[in-house]
Scaffold this active site. Structure first.
Site, PDB file in Angstrom:
ATOM      1  N   THR A 132       0.755  -1.099  -0.152  1.00  0.00           N
ATOM      2  CA  THR A 132      -0.099   0.033  -0.048  1.00  0.00           C
ATOM      3  C   THR A 132       0.915   1.128   0.036  1.00  0.00           C
ATOM      4  O   THR A 132       2.087   1.199   0.453  1.00  0.00           O
ATOM      5  CB  THR A 132      -1.003  -0.015   1.220  1.00  0.00           C
ATOM      6  OG1 THR A 132      -1.503   1.287   1.511  1.00  0.00           O
ATOM      7  CG2 THR A 132      -0.004  -0.165   2.680  1.00  0.00           C
ATOM      8  N   ASP A 133       0.194   2.293  -0.504  1.00  0.00           N
ATOM      9  CA  ASP A 133       1.138   3.668  -0.457  1.00  0.00           C
ATOM     10  C   ASP A 133       0.901   4.199   1.114  1.00  0.00           C
ATOM     11  O   ASP A 133       1.900   5.140   1.443  1.00  0.00           O
ATOM     12  CB  ASP A 133       0.501   4.693  -1.413  1.00  0.00           C
ATOM     13  CG  ASP A 133      -1.058   4.928  -0.700  1.00  0.00           C
ATOM     14  OD1 ASP A 133      -1.765   4.348   0.090  1.00  0.00           O
ATOM     15  OD2 ASP A 133      -1.766   5.827  -1.620  1.00  0.00           O
ATOM     16  N   GLU A 134       0.226   3.537   1.979  1.00  0.00           N
ATOM     17  CA  GLU A 134       0.052   4.113   3.237  1.00  0.00           C
ATOM     18  C   GLU A 134       1.456   3.946   4.010  1.00  0.00           C
ATOM     19  O   GLU A 134       1.664   4.643   5.089  1.00  0.00           O
ATOM     20  CB  GLU A 134      -1.036   3.422   4.062  1.00  0.00           C
ATOM     21  CG  GLU A 134      -2.366   3.580   3.408  1.00  0.00           C
ATOM     22  CD  GLU A 134      -3.540   3.317   4.214  1.00  0.00           C
ATOM     23  OE1 GLU A 134      -3.384   3.548   5.387  1.00  0.00           O
ATOM     24  OE2 GLU A 134      -4.590   2.859   3.521  1.00  0.00           O
ATOM     25  N   TYR A 158      -1.770  -0.497  11.031  1.00  0.00           N
ATOM     26  CA  TYR A 158      -2.090  -1.365   9.620  1.00  0.00           C
ATOM     27  C   TYR A 158      -0.674  -0.904   8.744  1.00  0.00           C
ATOM     28  O   TYR A 158       0.018  -1.678   8.195  1.00  0.00           O
ATOM     29  CB  TYR A 158      -3.220  -0.662   9.022  1.00  0.00           C
ATOM     30  CG  TYR A 158      -3.284  -1.019   7.524  1.00  0.00           C
ATOM     31  CD1 TYR A 158      -3.277  -2.342   7.045  1.00  0.00           C
ATOM     32  CD2 TYR A 158      -3.412   0.000   6.558  1.00  0.00           C
ATOM     33  CE1 TYR A 158      -3.156  -2.732   5.714  1.00  0.00           C
ATOM     34  CE2 TYR A 158      -3.264  -0.310   5.172  1.00  0.00           C
ATOM     35  CZ  TYR A 158      -3.488  -1.583   4.819  1.00  0.00           C
ATOM     36  OH  TYR A 158      -3.177  -1.894   3.509  1.00  0.00           O
ATOM     37  N   LYS A 162       2.217  -3.257   7.309  1.00  0.00           N
ATOM     38  CA  LYS A 162       2.490  -3.468   5.913  1.00  0.00           C
ATOM     39  C   LYS A 162       3.937  -3.069   5.446  1.00  0.00           C
ATOM     40  O   LYS A 162       4.596  -3.547   4.673  1.00  0.00           O
ATOM     41  CB  LYS A 162       1.657  -2.733   5.063  1.00  0.00           C
ATOM     42  CG  LYS A 162       0.200  -3.269   4.895  1.00  0.00           C
ATOM     43  CD  LYS A 162      -0.072  -4.448   4.403  1.00  0.00           C
ATOM     44  CE  LYS A 162       0.230  -4.736   2.776  1.00  0.00           C
ATOM     45  NZ  LYS A 162      -0.229  -5.816   2.425  1.00  0.00           N
TER      46      LYS A 162
HETATM   47  P1  NAD Z   1      -9.460  -7.532   2.131  1.00  0.00           P
HETATM   48  O1  NAD Z   1      -9.245  -7.318   3.718  1.00  0.00           O
HETATM   49  O2  NAD Z   1     -10.537  -7.369   1.574  1.00  0.00           O
HETATM   50  O3  NAD Z   1      -9.036  -9.292   2.061  1.00  0.00           O
HETATM   51  C1  NAD Z   1      -7.995  -9.662   2.759  1.00  0.00           C
HETATM   52  C2  NAD Z   1      -8.203 -11.141   2.432  1.00  0.00           C
HETATM   53  O4  NAD Z   1      -6.958 -11.626   3.315  1.00  0.00           O
HETATM   54  C3  NAD Z   1      -9.446 -11.924   3.210  1.00  0.00           C
HETATM   55  O5  NAD Z   1     -10.091 -12.630   2.273  1.00  0.00           O
HETATM   56  C4  NAD Z   1      -9.068 -12.613   4.396  1.00  0.00           C
HETATM   57  O6  NAD Z   1      -9.930 -13.687   4.530  1.00  0.00           O
HETATM   58  C5  NAD Z   1      -7.518 -12.820   4.052  1.00  0.00           C
HETATM   59  N1  NAD Z   1      -6.722 -13.278   5.043  1.00  0.00           N
HETATM   60  C6  NAD Z   1      -6.627 -12.344   5.942  1.00  0.00           C
HETATM   61  N2  NAD Z   1      -5.698 -12.981   6.728  1.00  0.00           N
HETATM   62  C7  NAD Z   1      -5.396 -14.043   6.282  1.00  0.00           C
HETATM   63  C8  NAD Z   1      -4.382 -15.295   6.861  1.00  0.00           C
HETATM   64  N3  NAD Z   1      -3.581 -15.174   8.095  1.00  0.00           N
HETATM   65  N4  NAD Z   1      -4.099 -16.201   6.020  1.00  0.00           N
HETATM   66  C9  NAD Z   1      -4.771 -16.103   4.750  1.00  0.00           C
HETATM   67  N5  NAD Z   1      -5.756 -15.464   4.356  1.00  0.00           N
HETATM   68  C10 NAD Z   1      -5.889 -14.260   5.396  1.00  0.00           C
HETATM   69  O7  NAD Z   1      -8.259  -6.590   1.782  1.00  0.00           O
HETATM   70  P2  NAD Z   1      -8.085  -6.003   0.405  1.00  0.00           P
HETATM   71  O8  NAD Z   1      -8.472  -4.747   0.243  1.00  0.00           O
HETATM   72  O9  NAD Z   1      -8.563  -7.132  -0.791  1.00  0.00           O
HETATM   73  O10 NAD Z   1      -6.558  -5.938   0.298  1.00  0.00           O
HETATM   74  C11 NAD Z   1      -5.712  -7.012  -0.333  1.00  0.00           C
HETATM   75  C12 NAD Z   1      -4.165  -6.543  -0.368  1.00  0.00           C
HETATM   76  O11 NAD Z   1      -4.066  -5.307  -0.809  1.00  0.00           O
HETATM   77  C13 NAD Z   1      -3.852  -6.272   1.072  1.00  0.00           C
HETATM   78  O12 NAD Z   1      -2.474  -6.736   1.278  1.00  0.00           O
HETATM   79  C14 NAD Z   1      -3.807  -4.836   1.201  1.00  0.00           C
HETATM   80  O13 NAD Z   1      -2.677  -4.331   2.364  1.00  0.00           O
HETATM   81  C15 NAD Z   1      -3.361  -4.243  -0.086  1.00  0.00           C
HETATM   82  N6  NAD Z   1      -3.790  -3.018  -0.428  1.00  0.00           N
HETATM   83  C16 NAD Z   1      -5.241  -2.647  -0.324  1.00  0.00           C
HETATM   84  C17 NAD Z   1      -5.725  -1.315  -0.628  1.00  0.00           C
HETATM   85  C18 NAD Z   1      -7.015  -1.256  -0.578  1.00  0.00           C
HETATM   86  O14 NAD Z   1      -7.526   0.126  -0.811  1.00  0.00           O
HETATM   87  N7  NAD Z   1      -8.137  -1.957  -0.328  1.00  0.00           N
HETATM   88  C19 NAD Z   1      -4.919  -0.480  -1.258  1.00  0.00           C
HETATM   89  C20 NAD Z   1      -3.501  -0.943  -1.673  1.00  0.00           C
HETATM   90  C21 NAD Z   1      -3.041  -1.959  -1.038  1.00  0.00           C
HETATM   91  P1  TYD Z   2     -10.738   3.882   4.615  1.00  0.00           P
HETATM   92  O1  TYD Z   2     -11.592   3.244   3.145  1.00  0.00           O
HETATM   93  O2  TYD Z   2     -10.753   3.254   5.653  1.00  0.00           O
HETATM   94  O3  TYD Z   2      -9.316   3.883   3.697  1.00  0.00           O
HETATM   95  P2  TYD Z   2      -7.784   4.369   4.081  1.00  0.00           P
HETATM   96  O4  TYD Z   2      -7.843   4.369   5.783  1.00  0.00           O
HETATM   97  O5  TYD Z   2      -7.110   2.953   4.170  1.00  0.00           O
HETATM   98  O6  TYD Z   2      -7.292   5.294   3.425  1.00  0.00           O
HETATM   99  O7  TYD Z   2     -10.824   5.489   4.372  1.00  0.00           O
HETATM  100  C1  TYD Z   2     -10.495   6.331   3.669  1.00  0.00           C
HETATM  101  C2  TYD Z   2     -10.724   7.790   3.923  1.00  0.00           C
HETATM  102  O8  TYD Z   2     -12.035   8.045   4.371  1.00  0.00           O
HETATM  103  C3  TYD Z   2      -9.914   8.082   5.229  1.00  0.00           C
HETATM  104  O9  TYD Z   2      -9.512   9.344   5.184  1.00  0.00           O
HETATM  105  C4  TYD Z   2     -10.824   7.827   6.153  1.00  0.00           C
HETATM  106  C5  TYD Z   2     -12.077   8.438   5.493  1.00  0.00           C
HETATM  107  N1  TYD Z   2     -13.463   7.863   6.258  1.00  0.00           N
HETATM  108  C6  TYD Z   2     -14.487   8.547   6.847  1.00  0.00           C
HETATM  109  O10 TYD Z   2     -14.435   9.643   6.745  1.00  0.00           O
HETATM  110  N2  TYD Z   2     -15.755   7.848   7.326  1.00  0.00           N
HETATM  111  C7  TYD Z   2     -15.690   6.517   7.282  1.00  0.00           C
HETATM  112  O11 TYD Z   2     -16.674   6.079   7.981  1.00  0.00           O
HETATM  113  C8  TYD Z   2     -14.481   5.797   7.032  1.00  0.00           C
HETATM  114  C9  TYD Z   2     -14.737   4.381   6.767  1.00  0.00           C
HETATM  115  C10 TYD Z   2     -13.443   6.331   6.425  1.00  0.00           C
END
Ligand code: NAD
Ligand code: TYD
Length: 353
Positions: A132-134, A158, A162
């Protein structure tokens, strides 16, 4: 055969479905099925011989080694993680376990497996770590966007977990020669996103007639990328990325949270109008997230110039598709809103006021 971890989650399931629907070959999908993992995301793969689902925990190194020995993957794509910042604030333990210990176990298993390969199979093997970019921390309003050389400065449990996993991946390449690739992506949105994250939460709360809870002043900025574009970026890095390198993936779509919520309201006003007035009337400002990062932005020039990747969706087209998907899939929405989900909503929003 490729091995995907976390392929029942939001991004992983989109990736797996895209991969098998375009005939790129068989996938073994390893997922623990936490609250965020959902077999229903994979319904389109039911009966497809190119999809093998295995419920397992990435922290179980022996199991990971056994799965690699059995399925002989040529690539491992590591999506599995605990992924929600607010949950990492109220309960960081699972983030340390899965994101750090789990990545370590998977790397150990992959290293043993890779060392046992020979010739071309060993040369061609890749371990792609999805991050992630975070990890880069928070930007000021005029700071340049995150590039691959921006120093790490994670601020939440988080992002710290990561960041630790990214460092482990880097070390396994540098020290042991494991052919790794790392991608750092901005905020994703699209089908199958669990409705604890901003965009699906706002869509569903709006339709339920509930408050749309905007944290703080709503001026925090995120750089939004449609999930299908993230998946195409990962495929491109897998295909042509230089081993040991990191690629930032982003859509150059910086938006303030309040503008995101207003966009959702505008689309819903058009696609599913309320009896009277706009959904924007449901917006409420609530207590801010502790340590809330102000701004994220990705500089995607490396993946664009080196690998020729660009996103297909604009914010407007991606958003429209996403709102339509949630409107068209009420059964998925109902099943996802289990007891566990309701418990989280009460816990996170009950005390924000
Ligand atoms: P998500 O939370 O929707 O899904 C995570 C999945 O991992 C779930 O299916 C869960 O069951 C599985 N999981 C969790 N713990 C596990 C374990 N111990 N063993 C096996 N499986 C396990 O997450 P997402 O949003 O699909 O993100 C996927 C990846 O992308 C993550 O690594 C996250 O850090 C990264 N990412 C997400 C975003 C975003 O905006 N969602 C952005 C950048 C990077
Ligand atoms: P989120 O989807 O949790 O992603 P991340 O924290 O990983 O960027 O949140 C996106 C942005 O929205 C973040 O600045 C927090 C804000 N947010 C709200 O304002 N209200 C909410 O209920 C949630 C879940 C997030």
């Amino acid at each position: 055969m490729i091995l995907v971890t976390g392929g029942a989650g939001f991004i992983g399931s989109n990736f797996v479905l895209d991969w098998i629907s375009t005939g790129l070959g068989p996938v073994v999908n390893v997922d623990k099925l936490t609250y965020a993992g959902n077999r229903e995301n994979l319904a389109a793969a039911d009966g497809n011989p190119d999809h093998v689902f295995v419920q397992a925990d990435i922290c179980d190194q022996d199991r990971m080694s056994a799965l690699m020995a059995e399925y002989r993957p040529s690539r491992i794509l590591h999506f599995a993680a605990e992924s929600h910042v607010d949950r990492s604030i109220s309960g960081p333990g699972e983030f340390i376990r899965t994101n750090i210990d789990g990545t370590f176990s998977l790397l150990q298993a992959a290293l043993g497996y890779w060392r046992g390969l020979e010739g071309k199979a060993q040369d061609d093997f890749r371990f792609l770590h999805v991050s992630t970019d975070e990890v880069y921390g928070s930007l000021g309003p005029d700071d340049p966007a995150f590039s691959e050389t921006t120093p790490y400065a994670p601020n939440s449990p988080y992002s710290a977990s990561k960041a630790a996993s990214d460092h482990l991946v880097r070390a396994y390449h540098h020290t042991y020669g494991l052919p790794t690739l790392t991608t750092n992506c901005s905020n994703n949105y699209g089908p199958f996103q669990f409705p604890e994250k901003l965009i699906p939460l706002m869509i569903l709360n709006a339709l339920d007639g509930k408050a749309l809870p905007v944290y703080g002043d709503g001026q925090n900025v995120r750089d939004w990328l449609y999930v299908g574009d993230h998946c195409s970026g990962i495929r491109r890095v897998l295909e042509a990325g230089r081993v040991g390198e990191t690629y930032n993936i982003g859509g150059k779509n910086e938006l303030k949270n309040l503008d995101v919520v207003h966009t959702i309201c505008r689309l819903l006003d058009e696609m599913r109008p309320r009896a009277s007035g706009s959904y924007a009337g449901q917006i409420e400002f609530v207590r801010d997230r502790p340590g809330h990062d102000r701004r994220y932005a990705i500089d995607p020039r490396k993946i664009e110039s080196e690998l020729g990747w660009t996103p297909a969706e604009t914010f407007e087209t991606g958003f429209r598709k996403t709102v339509a998907w949630f409107l068209e899939n009420p059964a998925w929405v109902e099943h996802v809103r289990s007891g566990e989900y309701r418990k989280w909503i009460d816990h996170n929003y009950g005390s924000r006021g």
